[in-house]
Design a protein around this motif. Structure first.
Motif, mmCIF file in Angstrom:
data_model
loop_
_atom_site.group_PDB
_atom_site.id
_atom_site.type_symbol
_atom_site.label_atom_id
_atom_site.label_comp_id
_atom_site.label_asym_id
_atom_site.label_seq_id
_atom_site.Cartn_x
_atom_site.Cartn_y
_atom_site.Cartn_z
ATOM 1 N N ASP A 59 0.844 -1.189 0.000
ATOM 2 C CA ASP A 59 0.000 0.000 0.000
ATOM 3 C C ASP A 59 0.885 1.247 0.000
ATOM 4 O OD1 ASP A 59 -2.813 1.194 0.472
ATOM 5 O OD2 ASP A 59 -1.601 2.122 2.040
ATOM 6 N N ARG A 83 -4.965 -6.867 1.996
ATOM 7 C CA ARG A 83 -6.159 -6.177 1.500
ATOM 8 C C ARG A 83 -7.335 -7.154 1.495
ATOM 9 N NH1 ARG A 83 -6.317 -2.643 -4.063
ATOM 10 N NH2 ARG A 83 -5.516 -4.613 -4.916
ATOM 11 N N VAL A 122 -7.754 -2.111 3.602
ATOM 12 C CA VAL A 122 -6.348 -2.482 3.794
ATOM 13 C C VAL A 122 -6.087 -2.622 5.288
ATOM 14 C CG1 VAL A 122 -3.949 -1.708 3.565
ATOM 15 C CG2 VAL A 122 -5.562 -1.386 1.668
ATOM 16 N N ARG A 133 -6.116 2.157 4.163
ATOM 17 C CA ARG A 133 -6.952 2.699 3.083
ATOM 18 C C ARG A 133 -8.179 1.821 2.868
ATOM 19 N NH1 ARG A 133 -6.245 2.644 -2.848
ATOM 20 N NH2 ARG A 133 -4.586 1.165 -2.430
#
Length: 539
Positions: A59, A83, A122, A133
């Protein structure tokens, strides 16, 4: 070797276990986080049925934070994240494996994956602040919820390009970010696309915000950002911060109408709040907080008349705000439910209270008893948007009063008050809407579409019983002392004739020339009375 792919049937228990395992935390820690309670309700609402795990995911934002701080720690933190992808369709790991092998009897297809895709979360490899995120599908709009600033995010899941319309969220990382940093990061996700600026990572936002802080203030770990620091971070990406005071002396109308006007223009903003726990007999302040405002709900059936003039504004129907609250989750509801914070009594023995909104925070007695009292709005604007909403609001209030005074003394084209819908838009959006509808036709529409207009416009639509009567357009890029009224677009022939005739009366000019509504009245005065352009085309 790490298995890059895992598939699980969704339950809040399986999600909690996955987040704990992939972050290196414990289920007990994850279960006590407010995000756990929030995600349970949110995932149920949007209909999550299957979770696909993408291990060893890199990420960008966490990598920036990792290189700035965690890589220098004695403890060895992992730089790879996980993720989690969410779907509203059921399938197994065997089904997905067959899909990857292009097996003829695969139960799922690429098209089916996209149709059922709800977004991703994430998970960061940290002890506590693990939600990175996050891009999840919004609540259904259902004609009342509105999320004008969502954008399209693409996730490549082992070759499958999946998209979701959302606005990215992440939990505050107490080391490299403050709550305001996380809110700014989400806001920049929207303004970066809207105004074409680079989107900084949380650690880059923190550094920009604290660039001019005093020597006593450490940048990392971050301990919070002031309004001035947030403003500096906004300037650092090339935008101008516009501050609106919505503290307790605030009129709730200012908060609702300002949020509505800029959000409809595609501009997210920071809302500063003071949190209060009202679970006990005495209401207690628990500190200040910042959230990113990302949407609203128009739940009211009718506008609430405002002030002595009984001004009617569409934004007064806002009953909820949707915010990215880093301590709760994305699109968290904050409701205007009328509950006040009781402070006590003043010297005259009168009860002192504050207006407040509901939150999803857990307070005393493990209940949602934490309330939010608004303090400021901080709006990141393109530097050419110079005319603030308040100027347009006051101009329309003045024009509405002018029209009402005429309606009370002269035969009017209709009975009842006008409802005003005021918001920021662009020349392109306005003309696209006119081209795609039949609200105006013929030469009148052609001339408007060919007319040169500023890029950014304030649009005030007058409606009567849901029927549009006219649009008043203002140049958002002008200065307050300038002739910032652009033109009216007339939809109702009776109203147009009425205003064009009345505005030519000498007594009207003598009475209103010094007022803020004169720019509008003068435009109608200059228009010819015979053969009203749009009316012959609009019936």
């Amino acid at each position: 070797m790490v298995n890059r792919l895992e598939v699980y049937e969704y339950s809040i228990e399986s999600l909690r276990k996955l987040i704990a395992d992939k972050s290196g935390s414990s289920e007990d820690v994850i279960g006590k986080k407010p995000h756990h309670h929030y995600f349970k309700g949110y995932c149920d609402f949007i209909g999550v049925k299957t979770i696909v795990v993408e291990n060893d995911y890199i990420d960008h934002d966490f990598l920036e934070d990792f290189s700035a701080y965690y890589v220098r720690c004695f403890s060895q933190y992992r730089r790879f994240c996980t993720r989690l992808h969410f779907f509203n369709i059921k399938f197994t790991q065997d089904d997905f494996e067959k899909h990857l092998k292009s097996s003829a009897d695969a139960a799922i297809s690429r098209g089916g994956l996209q149709e059922g895709y709800l977004g991703f979360v994430v998970v960061k490899p940290l002890p506590l602040t693990v939600i990175g995120r996050t891009c999840l599908k919004t609540y259904p709009t259902e004609n009342r919820r509105c999320f004008p600033i969502v954008r399209s995010y693409t996730a490549n899941l082992f070759g499958a390009e999946l998209t979701v319309d959302s606005l990215a969220f992440q939990e505050q990382d107490h080391v490299v970010a403050a709550c305001a940093t996380s809110a700014l990061w989400s806001v920049f996700q929207g303004t970066g696309i809207r105004f074409q600026h680079t989107i900084p990572s949380p650690v880059e936002i923190t550094r920009a915000a604290t660039e001019r802080s005093s020597i006593e203030t450490r940048i990392l770990p971050s301990r919070g950002l002031s309004a001035a620091m947030m403003a500096h971070a906004i300037r650092n990406v090339g935008l101008e911060p516009y501050l609106v005071n919505v503290s307790n002396k605030y009129n709730e109308h200012i908060l609702k109408s300002t949020v509505y006007a800029y959000l409809r223009g595609g501009i997210p903003m920071i809302l500063g709040i003071e949190l209060w726990d009202i679970s006990g007999d005495k209401h207690k302040s628990i500190g200040f907080h910042a959230v990113a405002v990302t949407g609203f709900s128009l739940g009211g059936n009718a506008p609430i008349p405002i002030g002595d003039t009984r001004f009617s504004l569409t934004a007064s129907k806002v009953d909820k705000l949707y915010v990215h609250d880093d301590q709760v989750g994305p699109f968290a509801r904050m409701e205007f439910d009328g509950i006040k914070i009781v402070l006590g009594k003043d010297a005259l023995d009168k009860q002192v209270s504050l207006n407040s909104l509901s939150t999803s925070w857990i307070g005393g007695n493990n209940t949602r008893s934490v309330r939010a009292c608004p303090t400021i709005l901080l709006i990141p604007l393109y530097n050419k948007i110079r005319i603030p909403y308040g100027v347009i609001h006051d101009t329309i209030v003045s024009f509405d009063s002018f029209f009402e005074s005429l309606r009370e003394s002269l035969p009017s084209p209709f009975d009842g008050r006008i409802e005003w819908d005021i918001y920021l838009t662009t020349n392109n959006k306005l003309k696209t809407e006119l081209l795609e509808t039949e609200i105006v036709r013929g030469d009148y529409r052609r001339n408007i579409l060919l007319e040169g207009m500023p890029r950014f416009l304030w649009r005030a639509t007058a409606r009567h019983r849901d029927t549009p009567l006219m649009d008043l357009l203002f140049d958002a890029t002008d200065i307050e002392q300038g002739p910032f009224f652009v033109r009216a677009i007339e939809y109702d022939s009776g109203l147009s004739l009425f205003l064009r005739v009345v505005s030519k009366v000498d007594a009207i000019e003598q009475r209103y020339r010094a007022g803020t509504a004169w720019k509008i009245i003068q435009w109608f005065k200059q228009q010819p009375i015979p053969e009203l352009g749009g009316q012959e085309n609009n019936g």
